[in-house]
Enzyme design. Structure first.
Site, PDB file in Angstrom:
ATOM      1  N   HIS A  22     -25.420  22.425   0.206  1.00  0.00           N
ATOM      2  CA  HIS A  22     -25.476  22.928  -1.166  1.00  0.00           C
ATOM      3  C   HIS A  22     -24.535  24.112  -1.314  1.00  0.00           C
ATOM      4  CE1 HIS A  22     -27.132  24.232  -5.008  1.00  0.00           C
ATOM      5  NE2 HIS A  22     -27.167  25.466  -4.499  1.00  0.00           N
ATOM      6  N   CYS A  39       0.826  -1.212   0.000  1.00  0.00           N
ATOM      7  CA  CYS A  39       0.000   0.000   0.000  1.00  0.00           C
ATOM      8  C   CYS A  39       0.856   1.257   0.000  1.00  0.00           C
ATOM      9  CB  CYS A  39      -0.925  -0.012   1.212  1.00  0.00           C
ATOM     10  SG  CYS A  39      -1.881   1.505   1.410  1.00  0.00           S
TER      11      CYS A  39
END
Length: 451
Positions: A435, A40
């Site tokens: 938003h 990894c």
């Protein structure tokens, strides 16, 4: 000196297990034959993200050029990038070693030669040493696969580790294998200037993903100029005068400066003689584990080597769980719940839970709802409006989410929470999304008409 817990492998599973054991006061020895961090950190997740991060601005510029709002050039300095990557990896390995030492974990630099029920032999330097323990956690990981006729020569034909050290961008790159490793690295070299030829034996690229996701990826990469061939078999691959030469069974032939072999992974279980402990080793060496991640009465087997889920975060979860089980904190079977997976780059993908095809195979009452990325203001702002978010509903509850498009990997955590809790449509309606955000693409998919 005897230990309570003997851990083999310093990748995500082994390292996180060692740190979890140390927090509990468990006397722990960790053996690592090469580099802390495993595949990894050293050859996989982290270095590939350094490469993709370096060309992210190129992808952003592509979007603005497409919208005729900007123009210009960005010059990649690959040697500087490779050097920066190397410094980061070295510093991270050093920090990991320091953390282990501070936690009281005995770190042994050596290679496991034979594993036993309560004692194992490790070669340290040139000398064999015997380590005794109560239980062992085997976390030896995996390596790039090689198949007959498809082997890296580390010159013109490279594996995923080799290619990360290139200091010059090849003019042409042949990529064999269209899973996440092949697609991520192909994206980097494509944006760095390589002409990409992609060859995949399966009928479609990203064959483990939802079919709609594969189709969207294919369209995106075709627009980037890739030459893509799916459903084909390779007759020969060789180094021909310093260049890669590939011949398909149908006679077609391709040449490139370099070839990347990205044809899967194989477990690092060779020569450990696990069968002597009563462990079951399957296929290419995948170690079978029971419901408690145990390969034998005294040996846990976690991470890639058991073949359950070849993802770093899944490996870490298994390693830490094995420690809790050893400590007597839990006794129920290992049940990780939905495990998210992501592909990075531009575009990205994410998925968690059950995909549509699997849900239908299992006989669920399946409904699908979607949203298109073109309707999302953040995707619009970046000029990257291709892709979609897709929700799979089973028996009235959310059982899967998948997405492809700009930045969609950022939806993975919220998607995992919703799927793991089996949210209903009503719960989704009551949840407030900020938003403007990319998250609203997930909201639109959740609340869209399901059929």
């Amino acid at each position: 000196m005897p230990s309570d817990l003997f851990i083999v492998g310093g990748g995500p599973a082994g390292y996180d297990a060692a740190m979890a054991a140390a927090k509990r006061g468990i006397k722990t020895t960790l053996v690592e034959k090469e580099h802390l961090g495993g595949s990894c950190l050293n050859w996989g997740c982290i270095p590939t993200k350094f490469l993709l991060g370096a060309v992210a601005s190129l992808a952003e510029l592509e979007g603005q050029v497409k919208m005729k709002t900007a123009s210009g050039q960005i010059q990649l300095d690959l040697p500087a990038l490779v050097d920066r990557k190397k410094r980061h990896l070295e510093a991270t390995r050093k920090a990991m070693a320091a953390a282990l030492d501070k936690a009281g974990v005995q770190l042994v630099r050596g290679e496991l030669k034979m594993i036993g029920a309560v004692k194992s032999v490790v070669t340290v330097g040139d000398e064999p040493q015997v380590f005794e323990y109560k239980r062992c956690i085997l976390a030896t990981g995996s390596r790039p696969a090689a198949h007959p006729g498809l082997k890296a020569d580390h010159d013109a034909i490279l594996n995923s580790g080799d290619i990360l050290s290139l200091r010059e961008v090849p003019k042409s790159l042949l990529v064999v294998g269209a899973g996440f490793i092949g697609l991520e690295l192909a994206q980097f070299f494509s944006r760095a200037g390589s002409a990409i030829t992609l060859v995949e034996a399966a009928p479609r690229i990203a064959p483990s993903e939802d079919e709609e996701v594969s189709k969207a990826l294919h369209q995106s990469f075709k627009r980037m100029g890739w030459d893509i061939h799916t459903g084909v078999r390779i007759a020969a691959l060789e180094n021909a005068a310093g260049r890669a030469r590939l011949v398909l069974e149908d006679g077609r032939e391709f040449g490139a400066d370099k070839c990347l072999l990205a044809v899967g992974r194989l477990p690092n279980s060779r020569n450990l003689m696990l069968e002597m402990l009563g462990a079951e080793v399957k296929g290419a060496g995948w170690v079978h584990t029971d419901e408690h991640l145990m390969a034998s009465p005294t040996v846990y087997c976690v991470g890639d080597v058991n073949g359950r889920t070849l993802l770093a975060h899944a490996a870490s979860s298994q390693g830490e769980w094995a420690v809790r089980h050893f400590a007597g904190e839990l006794s129920d079977p290992y049940e990780p719940g939905p495990i998210p997976g992501c592909m990075y780059g531009a575009p990205e993908t994410m998925r968690v839970g059950i995909m549509e095809a699997q849900a239908r195979e299992e006989g669920m009452d399946v409904k699908i709802s979607r949203s298109q990325m073109v309707a999302n203001p953040i995707a619009q702002a970046h000029g990257a409006t291709g892709g979609l978010v897709k929700c799979v509903w089973g028996e009235g509850r959310l059982v899967g989410v998948t997405a492809v498009g700009h930045g969609v990997a950022s939806l993975a955590t919220l998607g995992t929470v919703l799927v793991s809790q089996g949210w209903t449509h009503k719960q989704c309606e009551e949840f407030i999304f900020p938003h403007p955000t990319l998250d609203e693409a997930l909201k639109a998919a959740l609340l869209g008409p399901a059929a």
